[in-house]
Design a protein around this motif. Structure first.
Motif, PDB file in Angstrom:
ATOM      1  N   CYS A 155       0.822  -1.227   0.000  1.00  0.00           N
ATOM      2  CA  CYS A 155       0.000   0.000   0.000  1.00  0.00           C
ATOM      3  C   CYS A 155       0.845   1.262   0.000  1.00  0.00           C
ATOM      4  O   CYS A 155       0.416   2.295  -0.499  1.00  0.00           O
ATOM      5  N   GLY A 156       2.044   1.186   0.587  1.00  0.00           N
ATOM      6  CA  GLY A 156       2.932   2.344   0.621  1.00  0.00           C
ATOM      7  C   GLY A 156       2.710   3.284   1.786  1.00  0.00           C
ATOM      8  O   GLY A 156       3.511   4.206   1.993  1.00  0.00           O
ATOM      9  N   ASP A 157       1.644   3.086   2.565  1.00  0.00           N
ATOM     10  CA  ASP A 157       1.285   4.051   3.618  1.00  0.00           C
ATOM     11  C   ASP A 157       1.259   3.475   5.024  1.00  0.00           C
ATOM     12  O   ASP A 157       1.186   4.235   5.984  1.00  0.00           O
ATOM     13  N   CYS A 158       1.256   2.146   5.177  1.00  0.00           N
ATOM     14  CA  CYS A 158       1.076   1.572   6.517  1.00  0.00           C
ATOM     15  C   CYS A 158       2.414   1.547   7.270  1.00  0.00           C
ATOM     16  O   CYS A 158       3.468   1.862   6.729  1.00  0.00           O
ATOM     17  N   CYS A 202       4.995  -0.678   5.530  1.00  0.00           N
ATOM     18  CA  CYS A 202       5.540  -0.061   4.319  1.00  0.00           C
ATOM     19  C   CYS A 202       6.514   1.073   4.665  1.00  0.00           C
ATOM     20  O   CYS A 202       7.571   1.205   4.053  1.00  0.00           O
ATOM     21  N   CYS A 227       2.982  -5.813   4.611  1.00  0.00           N
ATOM     22  CA  CYS A 227       1.856  -4.905   4.404  1.00  0.00           C
ATOM     23  C   CYS A 227       0.560  -5.719   4.330  1.00  0.00           C
ATOM     24  O   CYS A 227       0.466  -6.665   3.541  1.00  0.00           O
TER      25      CYS A 227
HETATM   26 ZN    ZN Z   1       1.382  -1.109   3.486  1.00  0.00          ZN
END
Ligand code: ZN
Length: 340
Positions: free
Chosen positions: A97-100, A103, A111
């Motif tokens: 996701c790039g945001d958690c 990540c 993720c």
């Molecule tokens: Zn993530």
């Protein structure tokens, strides 16, 4: 880019519903790249998508299949360095996701919101595929089919080796050693300087210096390992997907032994001896997916010859259904689809 591209499009939950059709080309959005595909391979997950079972049930139809394409970047969206056009790349199937929290600490493998190319979005069994730029990894001089064969399996194995903290002082038992993941695990463990036992139900051809152990039933594994007379394994890397094999391998571990398993595709229940497990201070961890760093390391290990993916039968895109049939029939080596 052409306005129409050929793609292997699944319209219903059966191999008969898979057809090569012309679809409108997708332009890369912000943060994405378009890739002219050369190769893609067959994975169990493709068959799960076709059957609509397990993680494959998440795919909305129609869907273009194909998890792990190699090719050349032909266009980039805004926010992506235009100098990447012309780069020879391979695609990591799992998109984090790039945001958690995971990540943001470079643990993309963990993720919980991952999406998969060819499942949650259109995949690479097509003349062109569009993916996030972060999923397209420079494959340098690696041949497309070799990068395709390596990009999913080798990084997962590296993740498992990290999870079990494998070092040169270990005796590593790899179970399920004859498959794509298993061959990679044997070679990666050797590359780390460990002693390695490769165990499989199939006949095995192992690299020099590797101990081979074949078994008819999972319950044979402890006796086969003992018969080698080289001591108790300190690490198990189990890629068999068979819970009874996982349990039998864990039973062979010595004091403080560490085990990682990467699949539960055959039988998910792991019948562990709890008393042995805690009295001998063992640990077992499930490993799926891979961090971006595992992908970069994995491609380096293939480039330097430490890991040599085995390429199996190859089929043109027009015969993709035959490629899936060859995989189901147990083809040896990675089944490759040549798109170009
Ligand atoms: Zn993530």
């Amino acid at each position: 880019m052409e306005d129409l591209v050929r793609a292997a499009r699944l319209r219903g939950r059966s191999l008969d519903e898979l057809a090569i059709t012309d679809i409108a080309a997708t332009r890369p959005a912000a943060g994405e790249v378009a890739i002219a595909v050369e190769t893609v391979s067959v994975n169990q997950l493709d068959l799960n998508v076709i059957a609509g079972v397990g993680p494959g049930a998440a795919a909305a139809l129609p869907r273009t299949l194909g998890l792990d394409p190699s090719g050349v970047i032909t266009a980039v969206g805004s926010d992506v360095d235009p100098a990447r056009v012309g780069e020879r790349v391979v695609v990591k199937p799992n998109i984090p996701c790039g945001d958690c929290a995971w990540c943001l600490s470079a643990r993309e493998a963990d993720c919980p919101l991952q999406r998969v190319v060819g499942v949650h979005r259109d995949g690479g069994a097509a003349e062109y595929v569009v993916v996030p730029s972060t999923s397209a990894f420079d494959r340098g001089s690696l041949a497309p089919e070799v990068a395709t064969a390596a990009v999913h399996s080798v990084p997962i194995v590296l993740n498992a080796m990290d999870a079990a903290a494998v070092s040169a002082s270990d005796l590593v038992l790899v179970t399920g050693a004859s498959g794509t993941l298993g061959c990679a695990a044997v070679e990666v463990a050797l590359g780390l300087g460990a002693r390695v036992i490769a165990a499989s139900r199939s006949d095995l051809t192992v690299p020099d210096g590797v101990f081979a152990a074949s078994y008819a039933e999972p319950s044979d594994i402890p006796a086969r390992i003992a018969a080698l007379n080289i001591g108790e394994p300190s690490v198990v890397i189990d890629v068999s997907g068979h819970g009874a094999v996982t349990a039998a391998a864990v039973a062979t571990l010595g004091w403080k032994g560490r085990a990682a398993f990467c699949s539960s595709s055959v039988a998910a229940t792991i019948p562990l001896d709890g008393r042995d497990f805690y009295l001998r201070r063992k640990s077992l961890v499930g490993v799926a997916s891979a961090d971006y760093e595992h992908v970069r390391r994995g491609l380096r290990l293939v480039s330097d010859g430490t890991v040599r993916p085995v390429i199996g039968p190859r089929f043109p895109l027009a015969r993709i259904a035959d490629a899936y049939r060859a995989f189901t029939a147990g083809a040896s080596g990675k089944v490759i689809i040549d798109v170009e």
